[in-house]
Design a protein around this motif. Structure first.
Motif, PDB file in Angstrom:
ATOM      1  N   SER A  18       0.965  -1.391  -0.194  1.00 39.68           N
ATOM      2  CA  SER A  18      -0.326   0.163  -0.155  1.00 39.68           C
ATOM      3  C   SER A  18       0.636   1.226   0.156  1.00 39.68           C
ATOM      4  O   SER A  18       2.187   1.474   0.424  1.00 39.68           O
ATOM      5  CB  SER A  18      -0.501  -0.364   1.204  1.00 39.68           C
ATOM      6  OG  SER A  18      -0.345   0.177   1.830  1.00 39.68           O
ATOM      7  N   ASN A  75      -3.532  -2.178   1.946  1.00 42.18           N
ATOM      8  CA  ASN A  75      -4.614  -2.803   0.574  1.00 42.18           C
ATOM      9  C   ASN A  75      -5.654  -3.742   1.017  1.00 42.18           C
ATOM     10  O   ASN A  75      -5.503  -4.989   1.555  1.00 42.18           O
ATOM     11  CB  ASN A  75      -2.962  -4.182  -0.163  1.00 42.18           C
ATOM     12  CG  ASN A  75      -3.892  -4.303  -1.218  1.00 42.18           C
ATOM     13  OD1 ASN A  75      -5.142  -4.488  -1.346  1.00 42.18           O
ATOM     14  ND2 ASN A  75      -2.999  -4.738  -2.574  1.00 42.18           N
ATOM     15  N   ARG A  83      -5.358   2.979   1.813  1.00 45.56           N
ATOM     16  CA  ARG A  83      -4.485   2.796   1.343  1.00 45.56           C
ATOM     17  C   ARG A  83      -3.635   2.663   2.027  1.00 45.56           C
ATOM     18  O   ARG A  83      -2.248   3.095   1.983  1.00 45.56           O
ATOM     19  CB  ARG A  83      -4.478   4.271   0.360  1.00 45.56           C
ATOM     20  CG  ARG A  83      -5.317   4.316  -0.337  1.00 45.56           C
ATOM     21  CD  ARG A  83      -4.900   5.996  -1.267  1.00 45.56           C
ATOM     22  NE  ARG A  83      -4.195   5.975  -2.380  1.00 45.56           N
ATOM     23  CZ  ARG A  83      -3.346   6.759  -2.459  1.00 45.56           C
ATOM     24  NH1 ARG A  83      -2.712   7.840  -1.882  1.00 45.56           N
ATOM     25  NH2 ARG A  83      -2.448   6.706  -3.172  1.00 45.56           N
TER      26      ARG A  83
END
Length: 240
Positions: A112, A195, A192
């Motif tokens: 992420s 993930n 974010r």
């Protein structure tokens, strides 16, 4: 209203946040007569933090539903083996397997944006070298952690974020309570920080009842407390 058999909900916050991040969820649960405790998460290491959460749960009279956000999910996975814990709720969280670390679970999927926006600092450890802790870079915090939260609120959250010991990413879970306790999970579709695939994979592996909120950021408990509380209430109803 709550009865003696109504489980107490213990809300475990994750990294880069504090128990205040549960404020909206707490208000929702209390309005339905559900007892709630939101202890501080030490954020110093998986084993020690899980032991603290387990000690909080074990000292509550009656059944407990453990709720973990983010890194808090890893803690309830271990602490959930405590005898009076009757259910687990993962909120945009890590549901680890026994013997698995956060780093290993994350490593199964693309990283992420959080990972490239961490800022390192050190903290003193008695009798040892200083240890490393991480926070999210303040300028990246809104987009990474709380994209669906009003900017004025996000500025406060960014200033008040609590650091996580970097070593926590490598520690392995000593147990996986979801193997013997029922679980529920909320996947934040626009997360974010973790993930969403990581959240979904862990939840499916745990056999959790899954709710997915499209457009929800990692700070889903702040931005959408009613929906988070609704899932927790499902768990309380099912286990009470």
């Amino acid at each position: 209203m709550a009865t003696n058999s109504t489980p107490t909900v213990v809300l475990v916050h994750g990294a880069f946040a504090d128990a205040g991040s549960w404020s909206g969820v707490i208000a929702e649960l209390q309005s339905h007569g559900i007892p709630v405790v939101a202890p501080p998460n030490p954020l110093r290491g998986l084993a020690s933090d899980a032991a603290y959460v387990a000690s909080v749960a074990s000292q509550i009279d009656g059944p407990v539903v453990l709720v973990g956000h983010s890194y808090g999910g890893a803690l309830i996975t271990v602490a959930g083996t405590t005898e009076n814990v009757v259910g687990l709720v993962y909120v945009a969280a890590y549901a680890l397997e026994e013997g698995e670390s956060l780093g290993e679970l994350q490593g199964r999927f693309p990283l992420s944006p959080l990972v490239s926006n961490l800022k390192e600092a050190t903290y003193p450890v008695e009798g040892r070298e200083p240890a490393v802790e991480v926070t999210i870079e303040p300028e990246a915090f809104p987009a990474v952690f709380a994209a669906d939260v009003p900017p004025a609120v996000t500025e406060v959250l960014a200033a008040a974020q609590r650091p996580l010991a970097a070593a926590a990413f490598e520690e392995k879970a000593a147990a996986a309570a979801w193997k013997t306790k029922p679980s529920w999970a909320l996947v934040a579709g626009a997360d974010r920080a973790i993930n969403p695939e990581v959240e979904r994979f862990g939840a499916e592996r745990a056999g959790a009842t899954i709710v997915e909120l499209e457009g929800a950021s990692h700070a889903v408990a702040v931005s959408r407390p009613e929906e988070v509380a609704e899932l927790i209430r499902d768990a309380v109803r099912a286990t009470g």
